[in-house]
Design a protein around this motif. Structure first.
Motif, PDB file in Angstrom:
ATOM      1  N   LYS A 294       0.310  -0.423  -6.964  1.00 12.89           N
ATOM      2  CA  LYS A 294       1.375  -0.913  -6.080  1.00 12.89           C
ATOM      3  C   LYS A 294       0.935  -2.169  -5.319  1.00 12.89           C
ATOM      4  O   LYS A 294       1.659  -3.168  -5.334  1.00 12.89           O
ATOM      5  CB  LYS A 294       1.817   0.180  -5.127  1.00 12.89           C
ATOM      6  CG  LYS A 294       2.943  -0.253  -4.236  1.00 12.89           C
ATOM      7  CD  LYS A 294       3.949   0.823  -4.065  1.00 12.89           C
ATOM      8  CE  LYS A 294       5.013   0.347  -3.116  1.00 12.89           C
ATOM      9  NZ  LYS A 294       6.324   0.513  -3.626  1.00 12.89           N
ATOM     10  N   PRO A 295      -0.227  -2.188  -4.644  1.00 16.90           N
ATOM     11  CA  PRO A 295      -0.648  -3.442  -3.991  1.00 16.90           C
ATOM     12  C   PRO A 295      -0.900  -4.562  -4.997  1.00 16.90           C
ATOM     13  O   PRO A 295      -0.626  -5.736  -4.711  1.00 16.90           O
ATOM     14  CB  PRO A 295      -1.943  -3.070  -3.274  1.00 16.90           C
ATOM     15  CG  PRO A 295      -1.933  -1.599  -3.150  1.00 16.90           C
ATOM     16  CD  PRO A 295      -1.129  -1.088  -4.300  1.00 16.90           C
ATOM     17  N   GLY A 296      -1.383  -4.208  -6.179  1.00 20.88           N
ATOM     18  CA  GLY A 296      -1.588  -5.213  -7.216  1.00 20.88           C
ATOM     19  C   GLY A 296      -0.282  -5.839  -7.665  1.00 20.88           C
ATOM     20  O   GLY A 296      -0.207  -7.039  -7.901  1.00 20.88           O
ATOM     21  N   LYS A 297       0.757  -5.025  -7.759  1.00 20.54           N
ATOM     22  CA  LYS A 297       2.063  -5.536  -8.157  1.00 20.54           C
ATOM     23  C   LYS A 297       2.670  -6.412  -7.062  1.00 20.54           C
ATOM     24  O   LYS A 297       3.308  -7.431  -7.354  1.00 20.54           O
ATOM     25  CB  LYS A 297       3.002  -4.374  -8.477  1.00 20.54           C
ATOM     26  CG  LYS A 297       4.258  -4.805  -9.156  1.00 20.54           C
ATOM     27  CD  LYS A 297       4.989  -3.624  -9.737  1.00 20.54           C
ATOM     28  CE  LYS A 297       6.092  -4.129 -10.628  1.00 20.54           C
ATOM     29  NZ  LYS A 297       6.613  -3.119 -11.501  1.00 20.54           N
ATOM     30  N   ILE A 298       2.440  -6.042  -5.812  1.00 18.34           N
ATOM     31  CA  ILE A 298       2.934  -6.865  -4.695  1.00 18.34           C
ATOM     32  C   ILE A 298       2.262  -8.234  -4.709  1.00 18.34           C
ATOM     33  O   ILE A 298       2.922  -9.267  -4.564  1.00 18.34           O
ATOM     34  CB  ILE A 298       2.711  -6.132  -3.352  1.00 18.34           C
ATOM     35  CG1 ILE A 298       3.624  -4.916  -3.263  1.00 18.34           C
ATOM     36  CG2 ILE A 298       2.935  -7.074  -2.173  1.00 18.34           C
ATOM     37  CD1 ILE A 298       3.344  -4.005  -2.091  1.00 18.34           C
ATOM     38  N   LEU A 299       0.943  -8.249  -4.917  1.00 16.84           N
ATOM     39  CA  LEU A 299       0.240  -9.530  -4.983  1.00 16.84           C
ATOM     40  C   LEU A 299       0.683 -10.337  -6.205  1.00 16.84           C
ATOM     41  O   LEU A 299       0.747 -11.570  -6.141  1.00 16.84           O
ATOM     42  CB  LEU A 299      -1.266  -9.317  -5.021  1.00 16.84           C
ATOM     43  CG  LEU A 299      -1.927  -9.052  -3.676  1.00 16.84           C
ATOM     44  CD1 LEU A 299      -3.422  -8.847  -3.860  1.00 16.84           C
ATOM     45  CD2 LEU A 299      -1.674 -10.173  -2.714  1.00 16.84           C
TER      46      LEU A 299
END
Length: 121
Positions: free
Chosen positions: A29-34
């Motif tokens: 999820k944080p990877g997708k946001i970045l």
């Protein structure tokens, strides 16, 4: 405009590295946001690069090298997207990393070394 362009692609490399690192750690999820923020940064790169490209359309500049640099810059963006997409799907990425290295070398050599708006003589 040169400073905006350089700042935006340095930011893109940082965001790319962070998104890749987060995906490797399993934090999707944080990877997708970045990754989404990185895509917004691509718009800055394309805008500032397009503006610089318009500055080069002058008969005194080497138009062939300008076009090659622009295409290689688009190639870098495409390869960054391919690396993140393939890594997220678990596909092999070695060939794409080789493409990334070649494209970055072309872009930096032309941008800083050969073309007149760069920093190197």
């Amino acid at each position: 405009m040169t400073h905006l362009h350089i700042t935006s692609w340095v930011l893109a490399f940082i965001l790319f590295g962070l998104a890749l690192m987060l995906n490797k750690q399993g934090k999707n999820k944080p990877g997708k946001i970045l990754h989404m923020i990185l895509r917004l940064d691509y718009l800055l790169i394309l805008y500032s690069g397009g503006e610089l490209l318009m500055n080069y359309f002058n008969p005194s500049y080497m138009l062939g090298e300008v076009i090659v640099k622009a295409l290689a810059g688009l190639w870098v963006i495409a390869v960054m997207e391919m690396i993140l997409g393939k890594y997220r799907k678990g596909k092999p990425v070695l060939g794409v990393w080789v493409q990334f290295a070649i494209a970055v070398v072309i872009v930096l050599a032309l941008g800083f070394g050969r073309l007149p708006l760069g920093f190197l003589p």
